[in-house]
Design an enzyme around this catalytic site. Structure first.
Site, PDB file in Angstrom:
ATOM      1  N   ASP A  40     -12.965  -1.795  -5.405  1.00 35.91           N
ATOM      2  CA  ASP A  40     -13.326  -0.375  -5.460  1.00 35.91           C
ATOM      3  C   ASP A  40     -14.310  -0.069  -6.593  1.00 35.91           C
ATOM      4  OD1 ASP A  40     -11.496  -0.028  -3.362  1.00 35.91           O
ATOM      5  OD2 ASP A  40      -9.844   0.302  -4.758  1.00 35.91           O
ATOM      6  N   GLU A 214     -13.498   6.787   7.400  1.00 35.48           N
ATOM      7  CA  GLU A 214     -12.168   6.249   7.126  1.00 35.48           C
ATOM      8  C   GLU A 214     -11.686   6.639   5.734  1.00 35.48           C
ATOM      9  OE1 GLU A 214     -10.248   4.628   9.215  1.00 35.48           O
ATOM     10  OE2 GLU A 214      -8.655   3.945   7.878  1.00 35.48           O
TER      11      GLU A 214
HETATM   12  O1  FUB Z   1      -7.917  -0.327  -3.370  1.00 33.84           O
HETATM   13  C1  FUB Z   1      -6.978   0.465  -2.706  1.00 33.84           C
HETATM   14  C2  FUB Z   1      -7.630   1.176  -1.555  1.00 33.84           C
HETATM   15  O2  FUB Z   1      -8.245   0.248  -0.689  1.00 33.84           O
HETATM   16  C3  FUB Z   1      -8.752   2.097  -1.946  1.00 33.84           C
HETATM   17  O3  FUB Z   1      -8.309   3.321  -2.475  1.00 33.84           O
HETATM   18  C4  FUB Z   1      -9.476   2.188  -0.663  1.00 33.84           C
HETATM   19  O4  FUB Z   1     -10.766   2.722  -0.778  1.00 33.84           O
HETATM   20  C5  FUB Z   1      -9.478   0.753  -0.218  1.00 33.84           C
HETATM   21  O5  FUB Z   1     -10.519   0.025  -0.826  1.00 33.84           O
END
Ligand code: FUB
Length: 458
Positions: A40, A214
């Protein structure tokens, strides 16, 4: 000094697998971080550096088991300095789990980090905000409670030229709110952005999610056009984007930024301009042991089309080109790394971070080191509770020309530091420097910083 499993895995699996399967991997610069799994990405350009905020996937994770966030920075897009973890779940007394995807913005001499976490009291995902006076923290909880809470995730913040900031977030919906100038409160209602197929593309086979949107929005403005780059479809995700004439829409779906690639069923976008170039950050499962819950952040440089279209971008192992050389004649932190093998970082008793858990044959690559007319000596700040070892200064590769060897003594502790020096020859021009650590079995020593000296400084 117990061995963390990750570095041992990198040391053995990387050498065995990467060298066999990807002969160029040892020279790759993607993923950006090799010492832990990162996810992220959220870069921030500030004072001539890119500060890269990430999540941290735990080793051997089988879910998004994330307890802290981490910060790295670079002035050249290739050599990244590890600043450790300046914010964690523990920063938010009301949070119980899920240190997921956030973003930092600078305003009024402060840095605001918006993150999704689980609110212990409600069990729902909520948005917290950390604040710091330095981009590397430490961050504290700005308000002692959630800034917003509706069970959805992935905040992105955009500060417009007119001083109005918007916070956007959401999965499965997409929301925004107008932040007040204090950045820790808002005015007006939390508002839902209509997820129309014209705005966010058409998804088939999922009646509950008719558009491609998404999660993971990243909102910014370029040449008067507002962009929302987001993780699309699931699963696996790709990265798509929409544009709008204003910060709240109406949005028009513009297509794919990055196709589904890279051994992770999620991806997460971030876009910046830095030093005349445009950069796309994302994550994948490219490190040894990597996958959907053990991800790594990477970056590519790209150019917009003249009409503002973002071209399709593919994941690479080479990463972005270097935009500035590194000066070896000033002190460089050991945790400034283009690529490493077998190395870990930790908090140093002298402040900042040091590298450690070094075994025989581990190395750090520092790319594009400008030796100029030549270096004559090398100094390093070292500590060892064991027998010490040697730092080999190699050029071009981990087995390249040996420009010098520094002997590291036992110092009586992993945080009992001394400075060692050794002569250097044949280090001229701009070269990739490999600090290769050698010695007996077990951990050798820790390294806090290094610096070359020369007759003429570049
Ligand atoms: O890293 C946890 C979750 O997975 C994030 O909040 C989303 O964007 C996805 O990458």
């Amino acid at each position: 000094m117990p061995r963390k499993p990750f570095a041992g895995m990198l040391c053995t699996v990387a050498v065995l697998l990467l060298s066999a399967v990807l002969p160029t991997a040892a020279r790759a610069d993607n993923p950006i971080v090799q010492t832990v799994y990162t996810a992220d990405p959220a870069p921030l350009v500030y004072n001539g550096r890119v500060y890269l905020y990430t999540g941290h996937d735990e080793d051997n994770s089988t879910y998004f088991t994330m307890k802290e966030w981490r910060v790295y920075s670079s002035a050249d897009m290739v050599n990244w300095t590890d600043h450790g973890s300046p914010m964690s779940l523990g920063t938010f007394s009301w949070a119980s789990a899920n240190a997921w995807a956030g973003q930092v913005v600078a305003r009024n001499g402060r840095f605001y980090w918006y993150v999704p976490v689980t609110n212990r009291a409600t069990g729902r995902m909520a948005i917290g905000v950390g604040v710091a006076t330095s981009p590397t923290g430490p961050f504290t909880d700005a308000i002692g409670r959630p800034l917003a809470e509706n069970g959805e995730i992935d905040p992105t913040v955009f500060l417009d030229d007119d001083g109005q900031a918007h916070l956007y977030w959401g999965n499965p919906n997409l929301w925004y709110v107008r932040l007040n100038p204090d950045m820790i409160s808002y005015s007006g209602a939390v508002t839902q952005i209509p997820l129309t197929t014209s705005g966010f593309g058409t998804r088939t086979g999922n009646a509950g999610r008719p558009t491609l949107y998404e999660e993971g929005p990243w909102v910014y403005k370029r040449n008067g056009l507002y962009y929302n780059v987001f993780a699309a479809k699931c699963c696996s995700e790709f990265i798509g984007y929409s544009t709008a004439p204003g910060p709240t829409g109406p949005w028009t779906y513009r297509g794919t930024v990055m196709p589904t690639q890279g051994s992770s069923f999620t991806n997460h976008p971030a876009v910046i301009d830095f030093n005349g170039g445009s950069y796309f950050f994302y994550h994948n499962g490219a490190l040894p042991g990597g996958g959907g819950y053990t991800r790594s952040v990477a970056v590519e440089r790209f150019s917009y089309d003249t009409d503002g279209t973002i071209p399709a971008i593919n994941m690479t192992t080479s990463g972005a080109p270097q935009v500035a050389t590194l000066n070896p004649f000033v002190r460089q932190e050991a945790e400034t790394i283009a690529w490493s093998s077998g190395v870990e970082t930790e908090r140093s008793g002298e402040g900042g971070m040091n590298v450690g858990y070094l075994d025989n044959g581990d190395y750090i690559k520092v790319k594009g080191v400008a030796f100029g007319t030549g270096a004559t000596s090398f100094s390093a700040r070292v500590a060892s509770a064991a027998a010490g070892g040697r730092i080999e200064l190699r050029l071009g590769s981990a087995t390249g020309t040996l420009a010098g060897t520094c002997t590291v003594p036992a110092t009586g502790g992993w945080q009992i530091w001394t400075t060692v020096s050794c002569p250097v020859s044949a280090a001229t021009g701009t070269r990739d420097l490999y600090l290769r650590f050698t010695g007996g079995s077990g951990y050798l020593f820790n390294l806090n910083w290094w610096q070359f000296a020369g007759a003429s400084m570049r």
